[in-house]
Design an enzyme around this catalytic site. Structure first.
Site, PDB file in Angstrom:
ATOM      1  N   SER A  14      90.915  15.190 -31.600  1.00  0.00           N
ATOM      2  CA  SER A  14      90.337  16.516 -31.805  1.00  0.00           C
ATOM      3  C   SER A  14      90.180  16.814 -33.286  1.00  0.00           C
ATOM      4  O   SER A  14      91.012  16.442 -34.104  1.00  0.00           O
ATOM      5  CB  SER A  14      91.219  17.588 -31.171  1.00  0.00           C
ATOM      6  OG  SER A  14      90.675  18.871 -31.415  1.00  0.00           O
ATOM      7  N   LYS A  69      94.856  16.534 -24.128  1.00  0.00           N
ATOM      8  CA  LYS A  69      93.611  16.860 -24.845  1.00  0.00           C
ATOM      9  C   LYS A  69      92.749  17.810 -24.022  1.00  0.00           C
ATOM     10  O   LYS A  69      92.110  18.725 -24.564  1.00  0.00           O
ATOM     11  CB  LYS A  69      92.834  15.570 -25.146  1.00  0.00           C
ATOM     12  CG  LYS A  69      91.432  15.785 -25.762  1.00  0.00           C
ATOM     13  CD  LYS A  69      91.493  16.583 -27.055  1.00  0.00           C
ATOM     14  CE  LYS A  69      90.235  16.449 -27.903  1.00  0.00           C
ATOM     15  NZ  LYS A  69      88.994  16.813 -27.241  1.00  0.00           N
ATOM     16  N   HIS A  80      94.210  21.181 -24.403  1.00  0.00           N
ATOM     17  CA  HIS A  80      93.820  21.632 -25.749  1.00  0.00           C
ATOM     18  C   HIS A  80      92.426  22.236 -25.712  1.00  0.00           C
ATOM     19  O   HIS A  80      92.182  23.323 -26.247  1.00  0.00           O
ATOM     20  CB  HIS A  80      93.864  20.444 -26.716  1.00  0.00           C
ATOM     21  CG  HIS A  80      93.108  20.659 -28.002  1.00  0.00           C
ATOM     22  ND1 HIS A  80      91.730  20.581 -28.065  1.00  0.00           N
ATOM     23  CD2 HIS A  80      93.528  20.957 -29.254  1.00  0.00           C
ATOM     24  CE1 HIS A  80      91.336  20.828 -29.302  1.00  0.00           C
ATOM     25  NE2 HIS A  80      92.406  21.048 -30.044  1.00  0.00           N
ATOM     26  N   ASN A  81      91.486  21.544 -25.076  1.00  0.00           N
ATOM     27  CA  ASN A  81      90.118  22.036 -25.025  1.00  0.00           C
ATOM     28  C   ASN A  81      90.016  23.315 -24.203  1.00  0.00           C
ATOM     29  O   ASN A  81      89.225  24.206 -24.514  1.00  0.00           O
ATOM     30  CB  ASN A  81      89.189  20.966 -24.456  1.00  0.00           C
ATOM     31  CG  ASN A  81      88.867  19.884 -25.470  1.00  0.00           C
ATOM     32  OD1 ASN A  81      89.627  19.654 -26.404  1.00  0.00           O
ATOM     33  ND2 ASN A  81      87.762  19.201 -25.285  1.00  0.00           N
ATOM     34  N   GLU A 132      91.120  26.011 -26.328  1.00  0.00           N
ATOM     35  CA  GLU A 132      90.011  26.229 -27.276  1.00  0.00           C
ATOM     36  C   GLU A 132      88.954  27.145 -26.651  1.00  0.00           C
ATOM     37  O   GLU A 132      88.466  28.076 -27.304  1.00  0.00           O
ATOM     38  CB  GLU A 132      89.407  24.880 -27.643  1.00  0.00           C
ATOM     39  CG  GLU A 132      88.216  24.907 -28.561  1.00  0.00           C
ATOM     40  CD  GLU A 132      87.621  23.516 -28.731  1.00  0.00           C
ATOM     41  OE1 GLU A 132      86.393  23.378 -28.563  1.00  0.00           O
ATOM     42  OE2 GLU A 132      88.386  22.565 -29.011  1.00  0.00           O
TER      43      GLU A 132
END
Length: 482
Positions: free
Chosen positions: A128, A183, A186-187, A190
Site C-alpha cells: 500500500s 491489506k 486496510h482498503n 480507506e
C-alpha cells in the site's frame, strides 16, 4: 551476476518498486509480458542501474539467486494464475513466488496450497502507498508460507516505509491468505476514511457555505492535531489546488466515484463472518449511489428536502465536525479490527494487531499519527476485543460524542447525507447497549417460522418455542448463528 529478487510486471507500480529495491542495494531482474517494455525501462529509468532485463520467463528465472524470489505485480485474477504456471517449471524446491497485487484472499489461500504442493513457497503480500509509496517506501503486509519469510525479510523490510523511530512498516502477518486479508481490511478502512472526509466536506460546503479556500484552511489546521494523516493532508492540498486560470479543480470533477472491489470484498467478508462492519459497508454503498448520477439528477427535479439553512456559530460547528470525524474514525478501526479478529479465528491465523498498526504507520494510504495509539492499545492488552474498550479510545469517543450527535442532528435538519458518520454513531450506541430490541426480532422469527429463542432466565444454548397462534406444532426449524 545474479539478481537478489525478480519482478514480473513493469507498470508504474512495478517500475517504482524495483527502482526502490535497486536504490537500497539490491540487484533486480525484470520481466514484462510485453517485452518491449523491458528494453524501454532498462534503457530509460533503469539505465546505469543494477537491473537485469529478461526477454523470457526461462531467462528471468535463471538470472535469480537461490532461493529464487519471483515477485509479480500484475492485475489480480487470471493473470496471477497464468504467471504462477509460467514460472513453476523453471523453479526448484524452496524457491519463492510472491504476489504483490491486490488479490482476493481466498485466491491467495488456494494459490498457496497449490504452490506448496509443487515443493515451492508462496507469499501473498499487500503493498500500500500508491505509486509514490512504491518508489519511496510502501507499507508491506506479507503472508503465506512461513518458511518464505526469512529469505524475503531483509529485502521487504529495507524497501518498506520506516516509522520516525526507524521501525519498518513491514512484518510477517500469518499463513496463506492472511497478508492479503489484512491489506483488504486496510482498503476497507480507506474507503471509510475517504467517505467520512467527503461527508464532512459536503457539510462544510453545502451546510455552512464555506469556500474552498476556507475549507483548505480548516483541513490545514486539522492536519496539525489528532486528525494528522495522509488523507487529511491530501484533502487540504486538493481544496487549495487551482488551474493556471485560477479555477478550483475540485469544482470541475464529476461527482461519481469509482471502485476496484476491495471495499466490497471487505463488506462481504464481514457479512460472511457475521461482523457489524456498518461504516465501511455504508462507504461502499455511498460510492454505488454516487454512480447513479443520471438518476440522481432526475430525482433532484422531483424530490425535495427541507428548505432550511444553517443558523448558528460556524466555528463551533467546524469544531463539532472535527470531533465527529475523529470519533467515527475510531469506530472504523474498531470495526476493522473486529473483522480481523473473527477471520483469524475462522482461518486459524495468529495476527499481531499491534504490528499491523505499526505496518500502517507509514507508506500506506491510511497512515496517520492515530495508529500509534492503536499499537499502544494492543501492546498493553493483546487480547483487547474492541478498540472502544481501550481507555484512550473510550475517553476520546466519550469526549467527542456530544459534538458527534450535534453534527448528525444538524445533517438531518439540513438534509445533507452523512451515511458513514451516522452509521458509526449508531454502531457506538448499539455496542454500548446492554439490551437491544433483538428479543422482539427473535419473537417475530419464532412466530412466523418457529425459529425458537433463548430466554433471559435460562442458560445460553437452551432454545424455546411459543405456539403464538394456537395452530402451530412443535418447532422444526433449525437454529444457527452466523
Amino acid at each position: 551476476m545474479k539478481a537478489d529478487i525478480g519482478l514480473i510486471g513493469l507498470a508504474v507500480m512495478g517500475e517504482n518498486l524495483v527502482l526502490n529495491m535497486e536504490s537500497k542495494g539490491f540487484t533486480v531482474a525484470v520481466f514484462n509480458r510485453t517485452v518491449e517494455k523491458v528494453d524501454k525501462f532498462v534503457s530509460g529509468r533503469g539505465a546505469g542501474k543494477n537491473f537485469i532485463g529478461c526477454k523470457s520467463i526461462e531467462e528471468f528465472c535463471a538470472s535469480l539467486e537461490r532461493p529464487r524470489k519471483v515477485m509479480m505485480l500484475v492485475k489480480a485474477g487470471d493473470a496471477v494464475d497464468h504467471f504462477i504456471d509460467q514460472v513453476i517449471p523453471y523453479l526448484e524446491e524452496g524457491d519463492i513466488i510472491i504476489d504483490g497485487g491486490n488479490s482476493h484472499f481466498p485466491d491467495t489461500i488456494r494459490r498457496a496450497e497449490y504452490v506448496e504442493s509443487k515443493g515451492l513457497l508462496y507469499i501473498g503480500t499487500g503493498v500500500s502507498g500508491g505509486e509514490e509509496g512504491a518508489l519511496l517506501g510502501p507499507s508491506i503486509m506479507p503472508g503465506g508460507s512461513a518458511a518464505a519469510w526469512e529469505p524475503v525479510k531483509p529485502i521487504f523490510q529495507k524497501i518498506s516505509a520506516q516509522t520516525d523511530a526507524g521501525e519498518p512498516c513491514c512484518e510477517w502477518v500469518g499463513d496463506d491468505g492472511a497478508g492479503h486479508f489484512v491489506k483488504m481490511v486496510h482498503n476497507g478502512i480507506e474507503y471509510g476514511d475517504m467517505q467520512m472526509i467527503c461527508e464532512t466536506y459536503q457539510m462544510m460546503k453545502e451546510g455552512l457555505g464555506l469556500s474552498n479556500e476556507e475549507m483548505h484552511e480548516v483541513f490545514t489546521e486539522w492536519n496539525k492535531g489528532e486528525l494528522d494523516s495522509y488523507l487529511i493532508e491530501i484533502t487540504r492540498d486538493i481544496l487549495g489546488y487551482k488551474t493556471e486560470e485560477g479555477d478550483a479543480v475540485i469544482d470541475q470533477i464529476l461527482d461519481t466515484a469509482g471502485q476496484k472491489g476491495t471495499g466490497k470484498w471487505t463488506a462481504v467478508s464481514a457479512l460472511d463472518c457475521g461482523q457489524p462492519l456498518t461504516l465501511i459497508g455504508e462507504a461502499v454503498f455511498a460510492r454505488c449511489l454516487s454512480a447513479l448520477k443520471d438518476e440522481r439528477v432526475a430525482a433532484s427535479k422531483v424530490l425535495s428536502g427541507p428548505g432550511v439553512s444553517f443558523v448558528g456559530d460556524k466555528a463551533a460547528m467546524i469544531e463539532d465536525l472535527k470531533q465527529a470525524l475523529y470519533a467515527s474514525k475510531i469506530v472504523s478501526y474498531a470495526q476493522g479490527y473486529q473483522l480481523m479478529r473473527a477471520a483469524a479465528e475462522e482461518h486459524s491465523w495468529t495476527l499481531n494487531n499491534g504490528e499491523i498498526a505499526l505496518m500502517w504507520r507509514g507508506g500506506c494510504i491510511i497512515r496517520s499519527a492515530f495508529l500509534g495509539k492503536i499499537k499502544e492499545a494492543f501492546d498493553t492488552n493483546p487480547d483487547l476485543v474492541n478498540l472502544l474498550l481501550d481507555p484512550f479510545f473510550k475517553n476520546a469517543v466519550e469526549t467527542a460524542q456530544a459534538s458527534w450527535r450535534r453534527v448528525i442532528m444538524k445533517s438531518v435538519e439540513l438534509g445533507i447525507p452523512m451515511p458513514a458518520i451516522s452509521a458509526a454513531l449508531a454502531y457506538f450506541d448499539g455496542y454500548r447497549s446492554e439490551r437491544l430490541p433483538a428479543n422482539l426480532l427473535q419473537a417475530q422469527r419464532d412466530y412466523f417460522g418457529a425459529h425458537t429463542y433463548e430466554r433471559l432466565d435460562k442458560p445460553r444454548g437452551e432454545f424455546f418455542h411459543t405456539n403464538w397462534t394456537g395452530r402451530g406444532g412443535d418447532p422444526s426449524a433449525s437454529t444457527y448463528i452466523v
